[in-house]
Scaffold this active site. Structure first.
Site, PDB file in Angstrom:
ATOM      1  N   THR A 222       0.830  -1.214   0.000  1.00 22.91           N
ATOM      2  CA  THR A 222       0.000   0.000   0.000  1.00 22.91           C
ATOM      3  C   THR A 222       0.865   1.265   0.000  1.00 22.91           C
ATOM      4  OG1 THR A 222      -1.554  -1.244   1.328  1.00 22.91           O
ATOM      5  CG2 THR A 222      -1.911   1.115   1.220  1.00 22.91           C
TER       6      THR A 222
ATOM      7  N   GLY B  40       2.627   8.250  10.626  1.00 21.96           N
ATOM      8  CA  GLY B  40       2.131   8.087   9.251  1.00 21.96           C
ATOM      9  C   GLY B  40       2.395   9.335   8.430  1.00 21.96           C
TER      10      GLY B  40
ATOM     11  N   GLU C 284      -5.129  -4.878  11.317  1.00 19.95           N
ATOM     12  CA  GLU C 284      -4.512  -6.031  10.661  1.00 19.95           C
ATOM     13  C   GLU C 284      -5.321  -7.294  10.976  1.00 19.95           C
ATOM     14  OE1 GLU C 284      -1.535  -5.500   9.120  1.00 19.95           O
ATOM     15  OE2 GLU C 284      -1.397  -3.435   9.806  1.00 19.95           O
TER      16      GLU C 284
ATOM     17  N   GLY D 156     -10.423  -2.671   6.656  1.00 21.94           N
ATOM     18  CA  GLY D 156      -9.007  -2.745   6.286  1.00 21.94           C
ATOM     19  C   GLY D 156      -8.123  -1.880   7.171  1.00 21.94           C
TER      20      GLY D 156
ATOM     21  N   LYS E  80       6.304   3.597  18.550  1.00 23.88           N
ATOM     22  CA  LYS E  80       6.278   4.995  18.096  1.00 23.88           C
ATOM     23  C   LYS E  80       6.757   5.923  19.211  1.00 23.88           C
ATOM     24  CE  LYS E  80       2.564   4.094  14.810  1.00 23.88           C
ATOM     25  NZ  LYS E  80       1.105   3.967  14.664  1.00 23.88           N
TER      26      LYS E  80
HETATM   27  N1  HSE Z   1      -1.307  -0.040  12.684  1.00 27.67           N
HETATM   28  C1  HSE Z   1      -0.928   1.335  12.740  1.00 27.67           C
HETATM   29  C2  HSE Z   1      -2.014   2.150  13.418  1.00 27.67           C
HETATM   30  C3  HSE Z   1      -0.662   1.840  11.351  1.00 27.67           C
HETATM   31  O1  HSE Z   1      -3.153   1.666  13.525  1.00 27.67           O
HETATM   32  O2  HSE Z   1      -1.762   3.275  13.858  1.00 27.67           O
HETATM   33  C4  HSE Z   1       0.122   3.118  11.287  1.00 27.67           C
HETATM   34  O3  HSE Z   1       1.338   3.044  11.949  1.00 27.67           O
END
Ligand code: HSE
Length: 373
Positions: free
Chosen positions: A10, A118, A174, A171, A189
């Site tokens: 993606t 992100g 996960e 989506g 993070k």
């Molecule tokens: N799985 C992560 C979230 C994706 O839901 O924040 C982005 O890092």
């Protein structure tokens, strides 16, 4: 800048599209993919050596995710003198010391802005701010999936399991959502953010980490009746020579920036000594948003080479989660209570009660006036 792109999922395909849509001086010349890619106009290979041995490629963009084979590929790229840009929080958070040392040794840039936030330019803002100011603390709603689940439980009165299924069907979560739900994604993070802000190596194992798994729909309404929203929060604070660092559910007053962040959005804040909080919010996930931050890292490198956000890390951070008290809410079975304790004691108290068949929930009560210098 000529880029070897590792991975075409993606974010990888969005990054490729961005470089084709407009000339920003960043060109993907080779892609590493095990799949046959029909709609790309550059070379595709399944062998990392084709990329790292290519003298025409100066930067490797790693968008495979996970530790294996990403760690080996990134090490190979650095050792062959390539700059590296990645969105892989797992890789950078679990291998900070090794990758930092390699980037120094081989004098290449290693940037990972999209790994924490992100599409939000959080790490670059934090890096810049921490060069000029002494940061006292940083924190945020760092996991979009958890925030989406909690928003759904609150707005649609859904139980946790159904809100999770809804996130999966869209989506967002996960197939194996455990890193999101149990707090590990936010922990990584937080570790990356702390490393950039405090110029130390933060071990994810030192971060007390607890997810949203115990939150029931009733908890969201109980919090609401007291003027708070339940969020999933990651926080790190400097106290003398040690750091308090934890990830857990937290109650935020309606008027706070955190309370108003809904869905998959994130909010990140830092507080310098002697001043209030600065916050950045926006989409913390998603192909295009994340790819934009990857592209911005590439452009930054091509304009001005900085090895590791221009930071010099000075060893491992000393974490002491027993040093400072915070205010907490605990639910033992159906009964709610508040108390003051250090994060280490509060997490112990939760673990003791969580083993009981009625279960427990622990949440930080965020009253920011308490976070004085
Ligand atoms: N799985 C992560 C979230 C994706 O839901 O924040 C982005 O890092």
């Amino acid at each position: 800048m000529n880029v070897g792109l590792l991975g075409f999922g993606t974010v990888g395909s969005s990054f490729y599209d961005l470089t084709r849509a407009e000339d920003k001086g960043v060109k993907v010349t080779k892609i590493l993919s095990r799949r046959v890619l029909t709609d790309v106009s550059c070379a595709v290979t399944a062998d990392i050596e084709d990329i790292v041995s290519d003298p025409g490629i100066d930067t490797v963009v790693e968008l495979i995710g996970g530790l294996t084979p990403a760690y080996d590929h990134v090490c190979r790229a650095i050792k062959t003198g390539k700059n590296v840009v990645t969105a892989n929080k797992h890789l950078i958070a679990e291998r900070t010391a090794e990758l930092y040392a390699l980037s120094e040794k081989y004098d290449v840039s290693l940037k990972f802005t999209a790994a924490s936030g992100g599409g939000i330019p959080w790490l670059t803002s934090l890096s810049r701010a921490s060069s000029a100011e002494n940061i006292l603390s940083l924190g945020g709603i760092m996991n979009g999936t958890s925030n989406y689940i909690l928003s759904k439980m609150y707005s649609d009165n859904l139980p946790f399991d159904e809100a999770l299924k809804d996130a999966q069907s869209r989506g967002l979560a996960e197939a194996d959502p455990s890193a999101d739900v149990y707090g590990l994604d936010a922990c990584r993070k937080l570790a990356l953010s702390s490393t950039v802000a405090f110029e130390k190596i933060f071990d994810t194992k030192d971060v007390l980490t607890y997810g949203i798994q115990d939150i029931k729909a009733n908890d969201t309404f109980k919090a609401d009746s007291y003027g708070y929203k339940i969020k999933h929060y990651a926080y790190c604070e400097r106290r003398g020579d040690a750091f308090t660092s934890f990830v857990c559910p937290a109650l935020f007053p309606f008027s706070s920036a955190e309370a108003s962040v809904s869905g998959v959005n994130n909010v990140f804040s830092y507080k310098p000594y002697g001043s209030g909080f600065f916050s950045l919010s926006g989409p913390g996930a998603g192909g295009r948003a994340t790819a934009l931050n990857v592209l911005a890292d590439c452009i930054d490198i091509s304009r001005k080479k900085e090895r590791f956000y221009g930071k010099t890390l000075s060893g491992k951070a000393h974490t002491d989660n027993g040093r400072k008290s915070f205010k907490w809410l605990i639910r033992r079975g159906e009964k709610y209570d508040t108390f003051n304790a250090s994060p280490a004691s509060a997490f112990n108290e939760y673990e003791k009660n969580q083993k009981d068949k009625q279960g427990a929930l622990l949440a930080l009560i965020c009253e920011r006036d308490e976070y004085d210098d």
